[in-house]
Design an enzyme around this catalytic site. Structure first.
Site, PDB file in Angstrom:
ATOM      1  N   GLY A  31    -103.828 -15.180 -11.612  1.00 32.91           N
ATOM      2  CA  GLY A  31    -104.867 -14.040 -11.666  1.00 32.91           C
ATOM      3  C   GLY A  31    -106.236 -14.157 -12.637  1.00 32.91           C
ATOM      4  N   LEU A  33    -109.065 -14.225 -11.522  1.00 32.06           N
ATOM      5  CA  LEU A  33    -109.752 -15.124 -10.698  1.00 32.06           C
ATOM      6  C   LEU A  33    -111.071 -15.489 -10.987  1.00 32.06           C
ATOM      7  CD1 LEU A  33    -108.142 -13.962  -7.494  1.00 32.06           C
ATOM      8  CD2 LEU A  33    -107.187 -15.689  -9.175  1.00 32.06           C
ATOM      9  N   HIS A  34    -111.200 -16.810 -10.807  1.00 28.33           N
ATOM     10  CA  HIS A  34    -113.025 -17.186 -11.014  1.00 28.33           C
ATOM     11  C   HIS A  34    -113.388 -17.802 -10.016  1.00 28.33           C
ATOM     12  CE1 HIS A  34    -111.299 -20.877 -12.172  1.00 28.33           C
ATOM     13  NE2 HIS A  34    -110.592 -20.415 -13.220  1.00 28.33           N
ATOM     14  N   GLY A  36    -113.819 -21.002  -9.363  1.00 29.65           N
ATOM     15  CA  GLY A  36    -112.677 -22.081  -9.011  1.00 29.65           C
ATOM     16  C   GLY A  36    -111.511 -21.621  -8.062  1.00 29.65           C
ATOM     17  N   HIS A  37    -111.120 -20.681  -8.269  1.00 32.25           N
ATOM     18  CA  HIS A  37    -109.883 -20.046  -7.629  1.00 32.25           C
ATOM     19  C   HIS A  37    -110.372 -19.758  -6.216  1.00 32.25           C
ATOM     20  CE1 HIS A  37    -108.176 -18.721 -11.591  1.00 32.25           C
ATOM     21  NE2 HIS A  37    -107.211 -19.514 -11.102  1.00 32.25           N
ATOM     22  N   GLY A 148    -106.256 -26.919  -8.135  1.00 34.43           N
ATOM     23  CA  GLY A 148    -107.822 -27.453  -8.577  1.00 34.43           C
ATOM     24  C   GLY A 148    -107.412 -28.598  -9.579  1.00 34.43           C
ATOM     25  N   LYS A 150    -108.804 -29.476 -12.367  1.00 39.76           N
ATOM     26  CA  LYS A 150    -108.962 -29.053 -13.611  1.00 39.76           C
ATOM     27  C   LYS A 150    -107.576 -29.179 -14.213  1.00 39.76           C
ATOM     28  CE  LYS A 150    -109.842 -26.115 -17.223  1.00 39.76           C
ATOM     29  NZ  LYS A 150    -108.680 -25.387 -17.286  1.00 39.76           N
TER      30      LYS A 150
END
Ligand code: PAF
Length: 280
Positions: A31, A33-34, A36-37, A148, A150
């Site tokens: 959760g 969420l940004h 990227g998600h 991701g 990241k």
């Protein structure tokens, strides 16, 4: 978007929705969420998959209870973002649904991968990640799992688990999204103060500097310089290192050929930030 809290029901819906041969794409999240998600959700939708996302803040992967307690939660805006992106299904399980009383935590053989970088600084973290992802994959049975870059080491750990357990899911690793400042997008960025937010991009600046300046031979002095710069700016650096991109063995003397990755983790106040960059 269908929102489902139960594992059996979620599995039934995914199976029913893909019975005519449509592939399924799955994006596990905690959760907050940004973009990227959302970029992972979009990749899955663009590939034509029936696309599911899960939101579950997994207690077993937090080695620091305060980090778990303070993990940001923005459920209603998460739901809006997923709806807007066109996500088909959101799996929103309770703790009991993921870890029922009779759940026996398995042990995953992660070997070397668990002993370095995040594995070293966050003992037990990757066991917890594998536990939840294994469980989620059993429920969702996706054709494709989107992760991701990241979380570089997490991608390697999950790929190993999927391969070791013979899970029939393909893994798609997608590029890190960054703020204009260069700061890698992360749910934890929400917890940075305004002052910390101006400092935080320094990690990516130093990784970029590393990428630009790294040459064949000893890499220690260039790393030490970055660590000093980060120290001076108020970071508490866990590591700022170069490793072989395929197996995460540390590289101190680069042969100028092998694929390498720069990996960084540092605290700014009580917020721990991580980032990485492929260097060649
Ligand atoms: O990267 C994350 O957000 C988590 O580690 C994951 C993969 C959702 C498992 O809880």
């Amino acid at each position: 978007m269908i929102i489902c809290k139960l594992a059996d029901e979620t599995q039934r819906i995914v199976k029913e929705s893909t019975k005519d041969g449509q592939k399924s794409g799955f994006i596990p999240t905690m959760g907050a969420l940004h973009d990227g998600h959302i970029s992972l959700i979009q990749k899955s939708i663009q590939a034509g998959n029936f696309t599911s996302c899960s939101i579950f803040v997994n207690p077993t992967q937090f080695n620091n209870p305060a980090d778990f307690a303070k993990y940001p939660s923005t459920l209603s805006s998460d739901i809006d973002k997923l709806e807007e992106a066109g996500c088909d299904l959101l799996f929103l399980p309770s703790q009991n649904e993921i870890y029922p009383p009779d759940f026996k935590p398995p042990h995953y053989k992660l070997g070397y991968l668990e002993s370095v970088f995040e594995g070293k600084y966050r003992p037990g973290h990757f066991q917890g990640v594998c536990m939840v992802v294994d469980r989620l994959l059993k429920i969702m049975q996706p054709t494709l799992l989107y992760l991701g870059q990241k979380d570089y080491q997490q991608c390697m750990v999950i790929s190993k688990m999927v391969s070791d357990l013979g899970i029939k899911t393909e893994i798609a690793i997608c590029p890190t999204l960054r703020e204009n400042s260069g700061l890698a997008m992360s749910s934890r960025n929400m917890r940075l103060t305004a002052d910390q937010k101006t400092k935080a991009p320094l990690i990516s600046t130093e990784l970029l500097r590393l990428k630009k300046n790294i040459r064949e031979g000893n890499v220690d002095s260039i790393l030490e310089e970055s660590i000093k710069t980060l120290d001076k700016a108020g970071f508490k650096v866990d590591y700022f290192s170069v490793a072989n991109a395929a197996n995460l063995q540390p590289v101190t003397n680069w042969d100028g050929q092998s694929k390498i990755v720069g990996l960084a983790a540092a605290f700014l106040g009580e917020i721990r930030l991580i980032d990485n960059m492929l260097l060649n």
